[in-house]
Motif scaffolding. Structure first.
Motif, PDB file in Angstrom:
ATOM      1  N   UNK A 285       0.792  -1.478  -0.474  1.00 33.37           N
ATOM      2  CA  UNK A 285      -0.040  -0.055  -0.447  1.00 33.37           C
ATOM      3  C   UNK A 285       0.741   1.224  -0.041  1.00 33.37           C
ATOM      4  N   UNK A 286       1.942   1.173   0.841  1.00 34.75           N
ATOM      5  CA  UNK A 286       2.566   2.666   0.982  1.00 34.75           C
ATOM      6  C   UNK A 286       4.088   2.433  -0.432  1.00 34.75           C
ATOM      7  N   UNK A 287       4.086   1.294  -0.459  1.00 36.56           N
ATOM      8  CA  UNK A 287       5.343   1.257  -2.074  1.00 36.56           C
ATOM      9  C   UNK A 287       5.366   0.978  -3.078  1.00 36.56           C
ATOM     10  N   UNK A 288       3.796   0.417  -3.126  1.00 39.03           N
ATOM     11  CA  UNK A 288       3.998  -0.391  -4.492  1.00 39.03           C
ATOM     12  C   UNK A 288       4.740  -1.806  -4.747  1.00 39.03           C
ATOM     13  N   UNK A 289       5.734  -2.488  -3.500  1.00 33.15           N
ATOM     14  CA  UNK A 289       6.495  -3.655  -3.640  1.00 33.15           C
ATOM     15  C   UNK A 289       5.497  -5.103  -3.294  1.00 33.15           C
ATOM     16  N   UNK A 290       4.947  -5.442  -4.740  1.00 29.49           N
ATOM     17  CA  UNK A 290       3.936  -6.610  -4.816  1.00 29.49           C
ATOM     18  C   UNK A 290       4.714  -7.917  -4.270  1.00 29.49           C
ATOM     19  N   UNK A 291       6.311  -7.409  -5.062  1.00 30.12           N
ATOM     20  CA  UNK A 291       6.958  -8.869  -4.454  1.00 30.12           C
ATOM     21  C   UNK A 291       6.870  -8.808  -3.254  1.00 30.12           C
ATOM     22  N   UNK A 292       7.468  -7.960  -2.033  1.00 28.97           N
ATOM     23  CA  UNK A 292       7.237  -8.436  -1.136  1.00 28.97           C
ATOM     24  C   UNK A 292       5.826  -8.972   0.114  1.00 28.97           C
ATOM     25  N   UNK A 293       5.414  -7.979  -0.478  1.00 26.10           N
ATOM     26  CA  UNK A 293       4.021  -8.456   0.158  1.00 26.10           C
ATOM     27  C   UNK A 293       3.537  -9.976   0.080  1.00 26.10           C
ATOM     28  N   UNK A 294       3.510 -10.107  -1.439  1.00 25.12           N
ATOM     29  CA  UNK A 294       3.815 -11.505  -1.747  1.00 25.12           C
ATOM     30  C   UNK A 294       4.217 -12.902  -1.496  1.00 25.12           C
ATOM     31  N   UNK A 295       5.813 -12.134  -1.018  1.00 23.58           N
ATOM     32  CA  UNK A 295       6.772 -13.201  -0.446  1.00 23.58           C
ATOM     33  C   UNK A 295       5.942 -13.182   1.810  1.00 23.58           C
ATOM     34  N   UNK A 296       5.521 -11.769   2.005  1.00 25.12           N
ATOM     35  CA  UNK A 296       5.457 -12.205   3.007  1.00 25.12           C
ATOM     36  C   UNK A 296       3.571 -13.174   2.931  1.00 25.12           C
ATOM     37  N   UNK A 297       2.755 -12.977   2.407  1.00 23.91           N
ATOM     38  CA  UNK A 297       1.661 -13.725   2.208  1.00 23.91           C
ATOM     39  C   UNK A 297       2.095 -15.085   1.701  1.00 23.91           C
ATOM     40  N   UNK A 298       2.929 -15.318   1.288  1.00 20.53           N
ATOM     41  CA  UNK A 298       3.014 -17.346   0.729  1.00 20.53           C
ATOM     42  C   UNK A 298       3.794 -17.385   2.525  1.00 20.53           C
ATOM     43  N   UNK A 299       4.468 -16.770   2.992  1.00 24.41           N
ATOM     44  CA  UNK A 299       5.432 -17.553   4.029  1.00 24.41           C
ATOM     45  C   UNK A 299       3.928 -17.341   5.320  1.00 24.41           C
ATOM     46  N   UNK A 300       2.755 -16.758   5.261  1.00 24.36           N
ATOM     47  CA  UNK A 300       2.004 -16.498   5.507  1.00 24.36           C
ATOM     48  C   UNK A 300       0.742 -17.848   5.530  1.00 24.36           C
ATOM     49  N   UNK A 301       0.431 -18.035   4.827  1.00 19.96           N
ATOM     50  CA  UNK A 301      -0.784 -18.520   3.825  1.00 19.96           C
ATOM     51  C   UNK A 301       0.395 -20.340   4.686  1.00 19.96           C
ATOM     52  N   UNK A 302       1.865 -20.722   4.494  1.00 22.32           N
ATOM     53  CA  UNK A 302       2.429 -22.244   5.123  1.00 22.32           C
ATOM     54  C   UNK A 302       1.733 -22.630   5.971  1.00 22.32           C
ATOM     55  N   UNK A 303       1.346 -20.949   7.148  1.00 24.30           N
ATOM     56  CA  UNK A 303       1.448 -21.021   8.893  1.00 24.30           C
ATOM     57  C   UNK A 303      -0.298 -20.984   8.632  1.00 24.30           C
TER      58      UNK A 303
END
Length: 297
Positions: free
Chosen positions: A257-275
């Motif tokens: 939302x602040x920087x358009x860094x969808x790569x970092x956002x997706x990385x965090x989401x994938x970690x969350x999905x694994x959990x």
């Protein structure tokens, strides 16, 4: 695939992300040196989306009044000067954006067009500072933006307890310090890395032509000399075992939302999905929404 950060808050992708994260509480944003000079603050999309609350600090009375007058729900502004807890001299400069607890360095200012005028000290006054760790109005900091004209390092050092859960720090750094005794970029970088942060992005980069050269009759146009930058540091995501689910959710929201860094956002989401902290098909929906937003005119 690219997407401009200022447009992100209104995109379907941001709404998909926010729904997917299902945050249990508001993201705590702190802005130290909150006067509105230049572009809107990077956290504005978080506030506009209703998923954050802001505590801003601005010791300059005129600038504080502007902030309070324009304030929206979930925004609080306080007059404190944040620092090491001691009393210091505030150097009020001709350009309010250069007002600092540090004294401008006239020899360095003289190397760059307009800076001698902007950095002229028109008033000095003694001012008390408060340690970030001791400010009761701030219970925690998830995302910190700081622009205090050279006084960043003492604030970090006296706010380490409050910064333990912090996921992102947006800070100004100087490659050529404009103030006497100002820590340069290397010292800021070394300190933040030692506390578990790594550089993520340049939010802005300020180059200047060295006096007396003027490029295309424009004294503001730079050549190659690096002067200042706004750098975004994030909690070291290479060590996900050190981050809880809430921190990863906040990281995803701030990154996108602040920087358009969808790569970092997706990385965090994938970690969350694994959990099993977010739905896996929700991550796919977010990626699809990003593609749609990037393809839009």
């Amino acid at each position: 695939m690219t997407l401009d950060a200022p447009k992100i808050a209104a995109t379907e992708a941001a709404r998909v992300l926010i729904d997917l994260l299902a945050l249990d509480r508001l993201i705590s944003v702190v802005d130290i040196g909150a006067s509105r000079i230049g572009d809107p603050p990077p956290y504005r999309p978080l506030l506009a989306s209703g998923i954050a609350r802001l505590t801003g600090f601005e010791p300059q009375a005129e600038e504080l009044a502007k902030l309070c007058a324009a304030g929206q729900p979930n925004e609080t502004y306080l007059p404190y000067a944040v620092g090491d807890g001691a009393e210091h001299t505030l150097h009020v400069c001709a350009a309010s954006g250069m007002t600092s607890l540090l004294r401008p360095d006239p020899e360095t200012l003289a190397l760059f067009h307009e800076f001698p005028r902007w950095g002229q000290v028109v008033e000095t006054r003694r001012i008390a500072t408060r340690r970030l760790d001791e400010i009761e109005e701030v219970d925690r900091i998830d995302y910190l933006k700081i622009d205090v004209q050279g006084s960043e390092l003492p604030i970090f050092e006296n706010g380490r307890d409050k910064l333990r859960p912090t996921m992102a720090i947006h800070t100004e750094v100087s490659f050529v310090p404009l103030y006497l005794e100002q820590p340069p970029f290397g010292e800021i970088d070394r300190a933040l890395r030692s506390w578990g942060f790594i550089p993520h992005a340049y939010a802005s980069l300020n180059r200047r032509a060295i006096f007396p050269v003027i490029i295309d009759n424009d004294p503001y146009r730079g050549l190659n000399q690096l002067l200042e930058a706004d750098i975004v540091y994030v909690r070291d995501f290479r060590r996900p075992e050190r981050l809880d689910d809430e921190q990863l959710k906040f990281l995803a929201a701030i990154a996108y939302c602040c920087y358009g860094s969808y790569d970092l956002a997706i990385h965090a989401l994938l970690l969350l999905a694994k959990r099993d902290a977010v739905a896996g098909n929700g991550v796919e929906a977010f990626v699809a929404a990003i593609r749609k937003a990037a393809a839009a005119p």
